[in-house]
Write a protein that holds these residues in place. Structure first.
Motif, PDB file in Angstrom:
ATOM      1  N   GLY A  59       0.809  -1.210   0.000  1.00  0.00           N
ATOM      2  CA  GLY A  59       0.000   0.000   0.000  1.00  0.00           C
ATOM      3  C   GLY A  59       0.846   1.265   0.000  1.00  0.00           C
ATOM      4  O   GLY A  59       0.647   2.151  -0.849  1.00  0.00           O
ATOM      5  N   PRO A  60       1.791   1.393   0.938  1.00  0.00           N
ATOM      6  CA  PRO A  60       2.674   2.567   0.908  1.00  0.00           C
ATOM      7  C   PRO A  60       3.446   2.707  -0.398  1.00  0.00           C
ATOM      8  O   PRO A  60       3.659   3.827  -0.881  1.00  0.00           O
ATOM      9  CB  PRO A  60       3.619   2.315   2.091  1.00  0.00           C
ATOM     10  CG  PRO A  60       2.820   1.483   3.036  1.00  0.00           C
ATOM     11  CD  PRO A  60       1.974   0.606   2.183  1.00  0.00           C
ATOM     12  N   ALA A  61       3.860   1.577  -1.009  1.00  0.00           N
ATOM     13  CA  ALA A  61       4.587   1.653  -2.277  1.00  0.00           C
ATOM     14  C   ALA A  61       3.687   2.210  -3.369  1.00  0.00           C
ATOM     15  O   ALA A  61       4.115   3.038  -4.188  1.00  0.00           O
ATOM     16  CB  ALA A  61       5.100   0.264  -2.660  1.00  0.00           C
ATOM     17  N   LEU A  62       2.431   1.770  -3.398  1.00  0.00           N
ATOM     18  CA  LEU A  62       1.502   2.275  -4.403  1.00  0.00           C
ATOM     19  C   LEU A  62       1.251   3.770  -4.212  1.00  0.00           C
ATOM     20  O   LEU A  62       1.215   4.538  -5.178  1.00  0.00           O
ATOM     21  CB  LEU A  62       0.193   1.480  -4.317  1.00  0.00           C
ATOM     22  CG  LEU A  62      -0.904   1.806  -5.335  1.00  0.00           C
ATOM     23  CD1 LEU A  62      -0.370   1.775  -6.753  1.00  0.00           C
ATOM     24  CD2 LEU A  62      -2.070   0.834  -5.175  1.00  0.00           C
ATOM     25  N   ARG A  63       1.111   4.198  -2.961  1.00  0.00           N
ATOM     26  CA  ARG A  63       0.918   5.624  -2.706  1.00  0.00           C
ATOM     27  C   ARG A  63       2.160   6.420  -3.093  1.00  0.00           C
ATOM     28  O   ARG A  63       2.069   7.521  -3.646  1.00  0.00           O
ATOM     29  CB  ARG A  63       0.607   5.846  -1.228  1.00  0.00           C
ATOM     30  CG  ARG A  63      -0.772   5.364  -0.789  1.00  0.00           C
ATOM     31  CD  ARG A  63      -1.100   5.890   0.598  1.00  0.00           C
ATOM     32  NE  ARG A  63      -2.332   5.320   1.111  1.00  0.00           N
ATOM     33  CZ  ARG A  63      -2.394   4.238   1.891  1.00  0.00           C
ATOM     34  NH1 ARG A  63      -1.270   3.610   2.218  1.00  0.00           N
ATOM     35  NH2 ARG A  63      -3.550   3.787   2.308  1.00  0.00           N
ATOM     36  N   SER A  64       3.342   5.861  -2.817  1.00  0.00           N
ATOM     37  CA  SER A  64       4.593   6.576  -3.099  1.00  0.00           C
ATOM     38  C   SER A  64       4.749   6.866  -4.580  1.00  0.00           C
ATOM     39  O   SER A  64       5.193   7.952  -4.965  1.00  0.00           O
ATOM     40  CB  SER A  64       5.797   5.769  -2.601  1.00  0.00           C
ATOM     41  OG  SER A  64       5.781   5.643  -1.199  1.00  0.00           O
ATOM     42  N   LEU A  65       4.385   5.904  -5.419  1.00  0.00           N
ATOM     43  CA  LEU A  65       4.569   6.083  -6.861  1.00  0.00           C
ATOM     44  C   LEU A  65       3.428   6.857  -7.508  1.00  0.00           C
ATOM     45  O   LEU A  65       3.527   7.219  -8.684  1.00  0.00           O
ATOM     46  CB  LEU A  65       4.724   4.732  -7.553  1.00  0.00           C
ATOM     47  CG  LEU A  65       6.179   4.233  -7.715  1.00  0.00           C
ATOM     48  CD1 LEU A  65       6.803   3.901  -6.375  1.00  0.00           C
ATOM     49  CD2 LEU A  65       6.254   3.044  -8.660  1.00  0.00           C
ATOM     50  N   THR A  66       2.341   7.126  -6.766  1.00  0.00           N
ATOM     51  CA  THR A  66       1.220   7.891  -7.326  1.00  0.00           C
ATOM     52  C   THR A  66       1.054   9.224  -6.600  1.00  0.00           C
ATOM     53  O   THR A  66      -0.069   9.733  -6.467  1.00  0.00           O
ATOM     54  CB  THR A  66      -0.087   7.077  -7.254  1.00  0.00           C
ATOM     55  OG1 THR A  66      -0.308   6.669  -5.887  1.00  0.00           O
ATOM     56  CG2 THR A  66      -0.010   5.842  -8.131  1.00  0.00           C
ATOM     57  N   ALA A  67       2.165   9.762  -6.104  1.00  0.00           N
ATOM     58  CA  ALA A  67       2.192  11.099  -5.479  1.00  0.00           C
ATOM     59  C   ALA A  67       1.242  11.201  -4.300  1.00  0.00           C
ATOM     60  O   ALA A  67       0.588  12.238  -4.088  1.00  0.00           O
ATOM     61  CB  ALA A  67       1.866  12.169  -6.524  1.00  0.00           C
ATOM     62  N   GLY A  68       1.147  10.131  -3.517  1.00  0.00           N
ATOM     63  CA  GLY A  68       0.368  10.169  -2.299  1.00  0.00           C
ATOM     64  C   GLY A  68      -1.124  10.057  -2.473  1.00  0.00           C
ATOM     65  O   GLY A  68      -1.876  10.248  -1.505  1.00  0.00           O
ATOM     66  N   ARG A  69      -1.604   9.758  -3.657  1.00  0.00           N
ATOM     67  CA  ARG A  69      -3.047   9.643  -3.860  1.00  0.00           C
ATOM     68  C   ARG A  69      -3.599   8.426  -3.123  1.00  0.00           C
ATOM     69  O   ARG A  69      -2.873   7.467  -2.825  1.00  0.00           O
ATOM     70  CB  ARG A  69      -3.369   9.546  -5.353  1.00  0.00           C
ATOM     71  CG  ARG A  69      -3.005  10.801  -6.141  1.00  0.00           C
ATOM     72  CD  ARG A  69      -3.451  10.707  -7.581  1.00  0.00           C
ATOM     73  NE  ARG A  69      -4.918  10.606  -7.701  1.00  0.00           N
ATOM     74  CZ  ARG A  69      -5.561  10.615  -8.873  1.00  0.00           C
ATOM     75  NH1 ARG A  69      -4.867  10.716 -10.004  1.00  0.00           N
ATOM     76  NH2 ARG A  69      -6.876  10.511  -8.909  1.00  0.00           N
ATOM     77  N   ASP A  70      -4.902   8.471  -2.827  1.00  0.00           N
ATOM     78  CA  ASP A  70      -5.529   7.361  -2.119  1.00  0.00           C
ATOM     79  C   ASP A  70      -5.433   6.074  -2.943  1.00  0.00           C
ATOM     80  O   ASP A  70      -5.381   6.103  -4.180  1.00  0.00           O
ATOM     81  CB  ASP A  70      -6.997   7.679  -1.839  1.00  0.00           C
ATOM     82  CG  ASP A  70      -7.152   8.793  -0.808  1.00  0.00           C
ATOM     83  OD1 ASP A  70      -6.183   9.046  -0.062  1.00  0.00           O
ATOM     84  OD2 ASP A  70      -8.233   9.424  -0.787  1.00  0.00           O
ATOM     85  N   LEU A  71      -5.457   4.975  -2.209  1.00  0.00           N
ATOM     86  CA  LEU A  71      -5.467   3.685  -2.894  1.00  0.00           C
ATOM     87  C   LEU A  71      -6.748   3.535  -3.701  1.00  0.00           C
ATOM     88  O   LEU A  71      -7.822   3.969  -3.259  1.00  0.00           O
ATOM     89  CB  LEU A  71      -5.362   2.540  -1.883  1.00  0.00           C
ATOM     90  CG  LEU A  71      -4.066   2.459  -1.065  1.00  0.00           C
ATOM     91  CD1 LEU A  71      -4.182   1.367  -0.010  1.00  0.00           C
ATOM     92  CD2 LEU A  71      -2.884   2.190  -1.973  1.00  0.00           C
TER      93      LEU A  71
END
Length: 492
Positions: A59-71
């Motif tokens: 989850g944090p990795a997905l947020r990191s690569l999408t500029a902090g957007r919600d999952l």
């Protein structure tokens, strides 16, 4: 009576905990803390590449690569701009998916990045993930191993998945899909349940038999269950080599006298120039092998030297190797020149090879044979000339292709017998490991029949059930698991 019945579930549960625990398999602990990532699609340029992660930091990795957007919502694709979390540099516009555990392939939190398949894009996203705290590159087969560890797949299902990835023919795909769907695992589970009930009855009789708390025929019912299981295991083991042939390929040997068209037939079936074709007799002097898809079945096709006597030492060695390879064949394609059936070489081949195989396996046992009369295009209008009595045969022209469809249909039927038909019947045993554990289970049941003491009978049933548990993944050793998961690529 009631006291004995109350003990049966407890005895069964005690045995199951001892021999069927998935966590005792030697696989790594599921909550190791590490989150893994890898390219799951094939290497090289492609339209879309899939990069996946698994573990608590997905989850944090997905947020990191999408500029902090919600999952994104679970199991729903969303278009996102991917950026390097350290530099903020845009990497790609991609579809992202979020699979919260345990409802995921591995049972852990997982994320997927569906990016454009150029090498620079893939490399950039992988480098960005490597910079996220708690992430590391996955090892070969590690995603599937985590699925096994979390109980998402049994060991036989893992093997089915590996076979599905490596399937090259229609028959291999069907068999692998059946195993991945759990057919073999469910069959072994049913057998294990039979043994669990039998063991519970024997142990209950040991504890309460003298108190008249159990029905009098309880041991007779155990004996009947064991006899039925022995018959089922024996039937499966008799067919064990068929599944292994389906997985690795049946051995099909093309044999015949010189100049019958063996090399032409090999080239026709393999759809490539495997062998040199020449009107000069004795051109092929060694065994030439090529893996082929024959009518949807995997096969290792072997071209051999023409069988004849009185030749030079080099060709003699080729003939010796050809005869040795014939002994190893699952299916022999016996090729004769349709225009030269009365020649000494053709008659000798019919007597020494065709008749020999037919006499050895009149009821279709392990070795099979198809007689092919080649050079149909050169036959006169009146058909075959004077010839010895022939067994059933197929007419073929390797030059024009006439008769090829009939040959392929005959091959399909023969290979279905040799390899088993993956579309019907019980699941096949595709690995030596399966055969070993079923044979060991059957041996243990034999010890049960020979035992003269109830405690020894119970131990034999316990050993038999342990082998069934290890077949599906319970109680396996780390070394066995390493070998199985090593078959997978990185990212699976």
């Amino acid at each position: 009576m009631w006291r004995g019945l109350w003990t049966l579930p407890a005895l069964a549960a005690r045995g199951l905990r001892r021999s069927c625990s998935r966590q005792g398999s030697g696989a790594p602990a599921p909550s190791s803390g590490a989150t893994i990532f890898a390219l799951s699609s094939g290497q090289g340029r492609c339209g879309v590449a899939v990069i996946r992660t698994s573990g608590p930091a997905s989850g944090p990795a997905l947020r990191s690569l999408t500029a902090g957007r919600d999952l994104p919502p679970a199991r729903s694709a969303r278009l996102r701009l991917l950026s390097d979390p350290r530099s903020g540099e845009p990497l790609d516009r991609a579809l992202v998916l979020w699979f919260p555990g345990p409802q995921s392939f591995t049972g852990e939190d997982c994320a997927e990045f569906h990016v454009h398949g150029g090498p620079a894009v893939v490399s950039g996203v992988l480098q960005a993930l490597s910079g996220v705290p708690g992430l590391r590159p996955a090892e070969a087969g590690e995603f599937t191993r985590r699925a096994f560890t979390h109980g998402k797949l049994s060991l036989t299902e893992v093997e089915g998945l590996a076979d599905l990835i490596h399937a090259e023919t229609e028959a291999q795909r069907r068999q692998a899909l059946r195993q991945l769907d759990g057919e073999l695992g469910r069959l072994c589970h049913d057998w294990a349940e039979t043994l669990t009930t039998a063991l519970a009855h024997v142990e209950a009789y040991i504890d309460f038999g003298e108190d008249d708390s159990l029905e009098e025929d309880v041991l007779e019912r155990v004996d009947s269950s064991v006899r039925g299981l022995q018959a089922a295991l024996g039937a499966h083991l008799r067919d064990a080599r068929r599944g292994q042939r389906l997985r690795s390929g049946a051995h099909v040997v093309v044999a015949g006298p010189p100049n019958a068209g063996k090399s032409s037939l090999v080239n026709l079936l393999s759809r490539k120039p495997v062998s040199i074709v020449s009107p000069e007799p004795g051109t092929t002097r060694d065994v030439l092998e090529t893996p082929v898809d024959l009518a949807g079945f995997p096969a290792l096709l072997s071209d051999t030297a023409g069988l004849r006597e009185g030749v030079g030492p080099v060709e003699q060695e080729g003939v010796r190797r050809a005869r040795a390879r014939l002994e190893q064949a699952d299916l022999i394609l016996a090729v004769l020149d349709a225009c030269d059936l009365a020649s000494p070489s053709s008659c000798n081949f019919l007597d020494t090879v065709v008749a020999h195989v037919g006499a050895r396996s009149p009821n279709g046992s392990s070795q099979r044979l198809l007689l092919v009369l080649n050079k149909l295009d050169l036959l006169p209008s009146e058909g075959l000339g004077p010839s010895p009595d022939l067994p059933p045969y197929l007419l073929l022209s390797c030059v024009t292709g006439e008769g090829l469809d009939s040959l392929l249909e005959a091959l399909r039927k023969e290979l279905a017998t040799v390899c088993g038909d993956p579309s019907t019947g019980p699941p096949l045993l595709t690995r030596a490991r399966h055969q070993y554990h079923l044979q060991s289970c059957l041996d243990a049941l034999g010890h049960y029949k020979e035992a003269r003491d109830l405690a020894l009978e119970a131990e034999a049933l316990r050993v038999a059930r342990g082998h069934l548990a290890r077949l599906t993944g319970g109680g396996g050793t780390e070394e066995i698991l390493d070998v199985i998961f090593r078959d997978f690529c990185v990212g699976k």
